[in-house]
Motif scaffolding. Structure first.
Motif, mmCIF file in Angstrom:
data_model
loop_
_atom_site.group_PDB
_atom_site.id
_atom_site.type_symbol
_atom_site.label_atom_id
_atom_site.label_comp_id
_atom_site.label_asym_id
_atom_site.label_seq_id
_atom_site.Cartn_x
_atom_site.Cartn_y
_atom_site.Cartn_z
ATOM 1 N N GLN A 33 0.748 -1.421 -0.039
ATOM 2 C CA GLN A 33 0.016 -0.087 -0.144
ATOM 3 C C GLN A 33 1.008 1.292 0.006
ATOM 4 O OE1 GLN A 33 -2.632 -0.641 3.512
ATOM 5 N NE2 GLN A 33 -4.066 -1.542 2.095
ATOM 6 N N GLN A 34 2.123 1.407 0.868
ATOM 7 C CA GLN A 34 2.933 2.399 0.842
ATOM 8 C C GLN A 34 3.430 2.682 -0.612
ATOM 9 O OE1 GLN A 34 5.542 1.796 4.142
ATOM 10 N NE2 GLN A 34 6.616 3.955 4.017
ATOM 11 N N LYS B 175 0.904 4.045 -2.685
ATOM 12 C CA LYS B 175 0.552 5.281 -2.482
ATOM 13 C C LYS B 175 1.659 6.659 -2.988
ATOM 14 C CE LYS B 175 -1.910 5.579 1.950
ATOM 15 N NZ LYS B 175 -1.848 5.412 3.332
ATOM 16 N N GLN B 176 2.992 5.825 -2.798
ATOM 17 C CA GLN B 176 4.080 6.604 -3.315
ATOM 18 C C GLN B 176 4.040 6.661 -4.731
ATOM 19 O OE1 GLN B 176 7.882 6.310 -1.024
ATOM 20 N NE2 GLN B 176 8.685 5.575 -3.276
#
Ligand code: ADP
Length: 431
Positions: free
Chosen positions: A169-170, A173-174
């Motif tokens: 997810q990170q 998102k990035q």
């Protein structure tokens, strides 16, 4: 119209080219940064997983009795799935916690481990052995840890699986953030490129405009003498011999005007094409001024204007000047002064030296020049309203003077004469 379309096309293409190159570099750099950042994120996450596994296995090692509750709480705090076998036999924990999808995942992780790593030998004297590894199953990423704990004769085989949903997810998102940043910057680059290329093209556009204006003004100026010549030629056919002489003299006069105008235009075209040659030689600047004075002395008397020259006693340094061109500039200024000064008016010529420059000054007490026209009079074909009817003046004299002086790396400007009139100053470097 055609010109504006051409400029617009060039503007569009330049904008695309400039912003395209910048955006391409930005995207390449973003990709580079993104991949480095994702790699370090993954490395850090793997390191954190290894550390947490070290702690967990050390804790497990220290448990004298491994209870079901302890295992459940370890699983939920660590956010991982746990499977323990005692000498190859499933713990009760496994059976109670059994879930088909999880079991399939455990089987896959175990087979992945065995196909990629050496099996830790049973009966090793070490208290524990564990290896962490990364694997993917059904397009999802996981970290796995297979540990062997030796407790007396028992060997506990512990398999831990950590789903990487948080990390994924990170990363997503990035990536979305980078996409937005790139989009915003791309828009900014396009706007900037459009603005700057427009600014860049402005001189080209203005140059093109002034060329068109120049041609239009030149045609306009040539049309008047030409139509006079044509009508005189027509009249000659019907006129008697006495009138023919008058018509012929008018034709000659108009032809002289035309030839002057054409010469002036040729001079300006040469400066535009950089084929205007300057032949500098070492000259006494005061002698040049005296020459100009002498050339206009008779004509000024004829026109009833008082032309005077004042040269102080001091000797002037020699300068590198093109004699003919500087005489041409002085002639333009004196001729203008004679034209724009009333009968009985005064015109004075003088020379100054300020150490670095010599200054030729042509001062008159004539009609003067309004402040808003002081710059414009150096433009091609510009004539102040009061001089529009002047037949001998086409509005090219000062633009020629300006070109000549600029070729000498000097400046020319006009100021008001105290009490009325105009003062033209030519500033030329001594060295
Ligand atoms: P022109 O051949 O028409 O004199 P110039 O380029 O020499 O063209 O001068 C441009 C205009 O500047 C003139 O038409 C005139 O209006 C103004 N001008 C130039 N010299 C003077 C002067 N000494 N006094 C007043 N107006 C001047």
């Amino acid at each position: 119209m055609k010109n504006s379309i051409m400029i617009k096309t060039v503007h569009r293409k330049l904008t695309l080219l400039c912003s395209g190159i910048t955006i391409f570099i930005m995207i390449v750099m973003s990709f580079g940064y993104l991949s480095i950042s994702e790699k370090s994120l993954k490395d850090n996450q793997f390191l954190a997983f290894q550390t947490s596994m070290n702690t967990f296995i050390a804790n497990l090692q220290q448990q004298s009795v491994i209870t079901h509750d302890w295992l459940l709480s370890a699983e939920s705090t660590g956010n991982f799935y746990l499977q323990i076998k005692d000498n190859g036999e499933d713990f009760l924990f496994n059976t109670l916690n059994s879930d088909t999808s999880k079991d399939v995942l455990f089987d896959y992780a175990r087979s992945f481990y065995h196909s990629h790593f050496q099996i830790v030998s049973l009966g090793s004297p070490k208290p524990s052995e564990h290896i962490e590894f990364a694997f993917s199953y059904e397009r999802k990423n996981y970290y796995g840890c297979l540990a062997y704990l030796y407790k007396g004769n028992a060997v506990l085989e512990t398999l831990i699986i950590f789903p990487l949903t948080g990390l994924n997810q990170q990363i997503i998102k990035q990536r979305i953030l980078f996409l937005w940043v790139n989009l915003v910057f791309a828009m900014i680059f396009i706007l900037f490129s459009s603005y700057f290329t427009k600014k860049l093209l402005k001189p080209v556009e203005e140059n093109h405009k002034s060329q068109i204006q120049f041609i239009a003004a030149a045609s306009h100026e040539l049309r008047t003498p030409l139509s006079v010549i044509l009508s005189c030629a027509d009249a000659c056919q019907k006129a008697d011999s006495k009138d023919i002489t008058i018509f012929l003299s008018t034709i000659r006069q108009e032809s002289v005007h035309m030839s002057r105008l054409i010469n002036d235009m040729l001079t300006l075209t040469k400066t535009d094409m950089h084929t205007f040659s300057i032949h500098k030689e070492t000259l006494e600047p005061d002698i040049l001024l005296l020459n100009s004075f002498e050339a206009f002395e008779a004509i000024s008397k004829e026109k009833k204007r008082n032309l005077s020259v004042s040269l102080p006693e001091e000797t002037y340094p020699s300068c590198q000047l093109d004699k003919e061109r500087i005489l041409q500039v002085l002639a333009i200024l004196i001729d203008n002064a004679l034209t724009y000064t009333r009968i009985g008016g005064d015109i004075s010529l003088s020379l100054k030296n300020d150490g670095k420059y010599i200054l030729y000054i042509v001062e008159d007490n004539g009609i003067g020049i309004a402040d808003e026209e002081k710059k414009a009079i150096f433009n091609r074909f510009y004539r102040a309203n009061s001089s529009r009817n002047e037949k001998e003046h086409f509005g090219l004299g000062l633009s020629i003077a300006l070109e000549i002086i600029q070729e000498h790396h000097g400046t020319i400007f006009v100021t008001d004469t105290p009490g009325g009139g105009s003062t033209f100053t030519v500033r030329l470097p001594i060295a």
